[in-house]
Design a protein around this motif. Structure first.
Motif, PDB file in Angstrom:
ATOM      1  N   ASP A   2      12.295  -5.463  -2.099  1.00 18.53           N
ATOM      2  CA  ASP A   2      12.331  -4.907  -0.617  1.00 18.53           C
ATOM      3  C   ASP A   2      11.664  -3.616  -0.440  1.00 18.53           C
ATOM      4  O   ASP A   2      12.170  -3.058   0.574  1.00 18.53           O
ATOM      5  CB  ASP A   2      13.778  -5.105  -0.103  1.00 18.53           C
ATOM      6  CG  ASP A   2      13.579  -4.926   1.535  1.00 18.53           C
ATOM      7  OD1 ASP A   2      12.412  -5.483   2.051  1.00 18.53           O
ATOM      8  OD2 ASP A   2      14.785  -4.714   2.060  1.00 18.53           O
ATOM      9  N   GLY A   3      10.859  -3.434  -1.430  1.00 18.08           N
ATOM     10  CA  GLY A   3      10.116  -1.890  -1.558  1.00 18.08           C
ATOM     11  C   GLY A   3       9.049  -1.925  -2.567  1.00 18.08           C
ATOM     12  O   GLY A   3       8.878  -2.921  -3.344  1.00 18.08           O
ATOM     13  N   PRO A   4       8.182  -0.903  -2.674  1.00 17.96           N
ATOM     14  CA  PRO A   4       8.140   0.051  -1.585  1.00 17.96           C
ATOM     15  C   PRO A   4       7.603  -0.356  -0.300  1.00 17.96           C
ATOM     16  O   PRO A   4       7.456  -1.693   0.327  1.00 17.96           O
ATOM     17  CB  PRO A   4       6.939   0.809  -2.341  1.00 17.96           C
ATOM     18  CG  PRO A   4       6.761   0.349  -3.619  1.00 17.96           C
ATOM     19  CD  PRO A   4       6.875  -1.088  -3.547  1.00 17.96           C
ATOM     20  N   PRO A   5       7.639   0.582   0.800  1.00 12.17           N
ATOM     21  CA  PRO A   5       7.268   0.349   2.002  1.00 12.17           C
ATOM     22  C   PRO A   5       5.823  -0.322   2.272  1.00 12.17           C
ATOM     23  O   PRO A   5       4.863   0.083   1.327  1.00 12.17           O
ATOM     24  CB  PRO A   5       7.396   1.810   2.859  1.00 12.17           C
ATOM     25  CG  PRO A   5       8.292   2.598   2.046  1.00 12.17           C
ATOM     26  CD  PRO A   5       8.179   2.032   0.657  1.00 12.17           C
ATOM     27  N   GLN A   6       5.526  -1.000   3.079  1.00 13.39           N
ATOM     28  CA  GLN A   6       4.297  -1.659   3.227  1.00 13.39           C
ATOM     29  C   GLN A   6       3.227  -0.429   3.707  1.00 13.39           C
ATOM     30  O   GLN A   6       1.951  -0.710   3.147  1.00 13.39           O
ATOM     31  CB  GLN A   6       4.310  -2.481   4.497  1.00 13.39           C
ATOM     32  CG  GLN A   6       2.854  -3.152   4.835  1.00 13.39           C
ATOM     33  CD  GLN A   6       3.127  -4.158   6.098  1.00 13.39           C
ATOM     34  OE1 GLN A   6       3.771  -3.858   7.101  1.00 13.39           O
ATOM     35  NE2 GLN A   6       2.330  -5.230   6.118  1.00 13.39           N
ATOM     36  N   ALA A   7       3.487   0.594   4.245  1.00 14.74           N
ATOM     37  CA  ALA A   7       2.422   1.727   4.311  1.00 14.74           C
ATOM     38  C   ALA A   7       2.314   2.483   3.067  1.00 14.74           C
ATOM     39  O   ALA A   7       1.034   3.174   3.028  1.00 14.74           O
ATOM     40  CB  ALA A   7       3.194   2.816   5.337  1.00 14.74           C
ATOM     41  N   THR A   8       2.630   2.139   2.086  1.00 17.93           N
ATOM     42  CA  THR A   8       2.235   2.766   0.676  1.00 17.93           C
ATOM     43  C   THR A   8       0.961   2.529   0.436  1.00 17.93           C
ATOM     44  O   THR A   8       0.130   3.398   0.099  1.00 17.93           O
ATOM     45  CB  THR A   8       3.373   2.368  -0.240  1.00 17.93           C
ATOM     46  OG1 THR A   8       4.625   2.598  -0.082  1.00 17.93           O
ATOM     47  CG2 THR A   8       2.943   3.049  -1.606  1.00 17.93           C
ATOM     48  N   ARG A   9       0.453   1.343   0.379  1.00 20.59           N
ATOM     49  CA  ARG A   9      -0.855   1.107   0.244  1.00 20.59           C
ATOM     50  C   ARG A   9      -0.842  -0.772   0.550  1.00 20.59           C
ATOM     51  O   ARG A   9       0.244  -1.560   0.356  1.00 20.59           O
ATOM     52  CB  ARG A   9      -1.247   1.159  -1.186  1.00 20.59           C
ATOM     53  CG  ARG A   9      -0.854   0.434  -2.408  1.00 20.59           C
ATOM     54  CD  ARG A   9      -1.660   0.315  -3.546  1.00 20.59           C
ATOM     55  NE  ARG A   9      -2.478  -0.822  -3.309  1.00 20.59           N
ATOM     56  CZ  ARG A   9      -3.805  -1.027  -4.082  1.00 20.59           C
ATOM     57  NH1 ARG A   9      -3.840  -0.125  -5.282  1.00 20.59           N
ATOM     58  NH2 ARG A   9      -4.345  -1.760  -3.628  1.00 20.59           N
ATOM     59  N   ALA A  10      -2.110  -1.185   0.628  1.00 22.07           N
ATOM     60  CA  ALA A  10      -2.052  -2.765   0.827  1.00 22.07           C
ATOM     61  C   ALA A  10      -1.374  -3.488  -0.474  1.00 22.07           C
ATOM     62  O   ALA A  10      -1.482  -3.048  -1.640  1.00 22.07           O
ATOM     63  CB  ALA A  10      -3.647  -3.305   0.624  1.00 22.07           C
ATOM     64  N   PRO A  39      10.968   8.453  -7.911  1.00 19.13           N
ATOM     65  CA  PRO A  39       9.852   8.730  -7.162  1.00 19.13           C
ATOM     66  C   PRO A  39       8.678   7.682  -7.336  1.00 19.13           C
ATOM     67  O   PRO A  39       8.386   7.152  -8.710  1.00 19.13           O
ATOM     68  CB  PRO A  39       9.574  10.064  -7.551  1.00 19.13           C
ATOM     69  CG  PRO A  39      10.237  10.200  -9.014  1.00 19.13           C
ATOM     70  CD  PRO A  39      11.406   9.243  -8.719  1.00 19.13           C
ATOM     71  N   LEU A  40       7.726   7.412  -6.474  1.00 16.63           N
ATOM     72  CA  LEU A  40       6.701   6.430  -6.628  1.00 16.63           C
ATOM     73  C   LEU A  40       5.655   7.352  -7.441  1.00 16.63           C
ATOM     74  O   LEU A  40       5.172   8.284  -7.186  1.00 16.63           O
ATOM     75  CB  LEU A  40       6.091   6.138  -5.351  1.00 16.63           C
ATOM     76  CG  LEU A  40       6.838   5.371  -4.525  1.00 16.63           C
ATOM     77  CD1 LEU A  40       5.918   5.188  -3.160  1.00 16.63           C
ATOM     78  CD2 LEU A  40       7.442   3.915  -4.933  1.00 16.63           C
ATOM     79  N   THR A  41       5.082   6.950  -8.453  1.00 18.63           N
ATOM     80  CA  THR A  41       4.280   7.413  -9.380  1.00 18.63           C
ATOM     81  C   THR A  41       3.171   6.364  -9.700  1.00 18.63           C
ATOM     82  O   THR A  41       3.195   5.091  -9.648  1.00 18.63           O
ATOM     83  CB  THR A  41       4.885   7.611 -10.630  1.00 18.63           C
ATOM     84  OG1 THR A  41       4.131   8.457 -11.499  1.00 18.63           O
ATOM     85  CG2 THR A  41       5.559   6.364 -11.609  1.00 18.63           C
ATOM     86  N   PRO A  42       1.992   6.937  -9.923  1.00 21.22           N
ATOM     87  CA  PRO A  42       1.034   5.810 -10.360  1.00 21.22           C
ATOM     88  C   PRO A  42       0.761   5.124 -11.268  1.00 21.22           C
ATOM     89  O   PRO A  42       1.109   5.545 -12.401  1.00 21.22           O
ATOM     90  CB  PRO A  42      -0.528   6.815 -10.140  1.00 21.22           C
ATOM     91  CG  PRO A  42      -0.012   8.107 -10.539  1.00 21.22           C
ATOM     92  CD  PRO A  42       1.440   8.281 -10.040  1.00 21.22           C
ATOM     93  N   TYR A  43       0.562   3.939 -11.241  1.00 18.76           N
ATOM     94  CA  TYR A  43       0.330   2.830 -12.321  1.00 18.76           C
ATOM     95  C   TYR A  43      -0.863   2.322 -12.504  1.00 18.76           C
ATOM     96  O   TYR A  43      -1.411   2.097 -11.346  1.00 18.76           O
ATOM     97  CB  TYR A  43       1.394   1.750 -12.310  1.00 18.76           C
ATOM     98  CG  TYR A  43       2.717   1.995 -12.828  1.00 18.76           C
ATOM     99  CD1 TYR A  43       3.328   2.068 -14.083  1.00 18.76           C
ATOM    100  CD2 TYR A  43       3.628   2.869 -11.749  1.00 18.76           C
ATOM    101  CE1 TYR A  43       4.550   2.342 -14.340  1.00 18.76           C
ATOM    102  CE2 TYR A  43       4.959   3.225 -12.324  1.00 18.76           C
ATOM    103  CZ  TYR A  43       5.536   2.847 -13.488  1.00 18.76           C
ATOM    104  OH  TYR A  43       6.725   3.292 -13.907  1.00 18.76           O
TER     105      TYR A  43
END
Length: 248
Positions: A179-187, A148-152
């Motif tokens: 090829d990830g994460p998706p572009q919508a995740t953040r800039a 899962p995506l977690t803050p770094y």
């Protein structure tokens, strides 16, 4: 000549000029449509060629999942596959799972060894990719990791990125496919791959970045060029853009 006649003539002239302007605009639009249609047909033909080449290179017995939409394009997959086929007993790390996981796992199988580790933040896609791997009999050559995506915290900014705590303690990677994460995740969502993963690349390792034609990925490549000057960058022509970085 009466004033009314001048008015009528001026009106007719104005209408004629407007009609000529609209006619010219229509001609330009038609030429643009024709050129775009030709470009789209040429692009589609190239992807069909790349897809056929991929099936030949990999000698597949079952069909691949769709390669349109969010999936990597056939030309990108073919670039990655041809390089992966030159490796022996390679350790491959992939950011995001999908068709590329099957392609890379099949390369490892044909090479007689090697292992693919695929980081996936979406449990649905992870389960789907595992099912595809079993269907192709490739489950021993690839492991899809629920990450899962977690803050770094990087340079004082928070970046959502794959939870690397779930990744086995591997000393280094010979091939990294991003090829990830998706572009919508953040800039500039894929930027963390640099500081978090590049230090673990083996000597002579190669990195492939998909969607490299997008402005975000172009900005990421500029940052990586400054922060990792020893990585030589090149750009094979692919539908969505492809950047290749090599450890010198």
């Amino acid at each position: 000549m009466p004033i009314l006649s001048y008015t009528v003539l001026s009106l007719l002239l104005a209408i004629s000029l407007y009609a000529l302007h609209k006619l010219r605009s229509m001609h330009i639009m038609l030429y643009d449509v024709r050129d775009q249609a030709h470009h789209d047909q040429a692009g589609l033909f190239r992807q069909l060629e790349a897809l056929q080449g991929l099936y030949i290179e990999l000698d597949l017995r079952h069909s691949l999942p769709p390669t349109r939409g969010w999936a990597a394009s056939p030309d990108f997959l073919l670039e990655v596959a041809r390089h992966a086929r030159t490796l022996r007993q390679a350790t491959v790390l992939e950011c995001s799972s999908g068709v590329s996981t099957l392609v890379l796992a099949r390369c490892m199988q044909l090479n007689g060894g090697g292992k693919v580790y695929s980081l996936e933040h979406d449990v649905h896609f992870a389960a789907q990719t595992r099912a595809h791997l079993r269907r192709h009999g490739l489950q021993d050559f690839a492991t899809v990791i629920d990450a899962p995506l977690t803050p770094y915290d990087l340079d004082g900014l928070s970046w959502p990125w794959y939870d690397l705590a779930q990744l086995p303690a591997l000393p280094s990677f010979d091939l990294l496919v991003i090829d990830g994460p998706p572009q919508a995740t953040r800039a500039e969502a894929r930027y963390p791959a640099g500081p978090l993963l590049f230090p673990r690349l083996s000597a002579g390792a190669t990195v492939y970045l998909d969607d490299a034609a997008r402005p975000d990925e172009q900005a990421i490549l500029r940052r990586w060029r400054q922060e990792f000057p020893k990585l030589a960058q090149s750009s094979p022509g692919c539908e969505k853009g492809c950047a290749v970085l090599r450890v010198s």
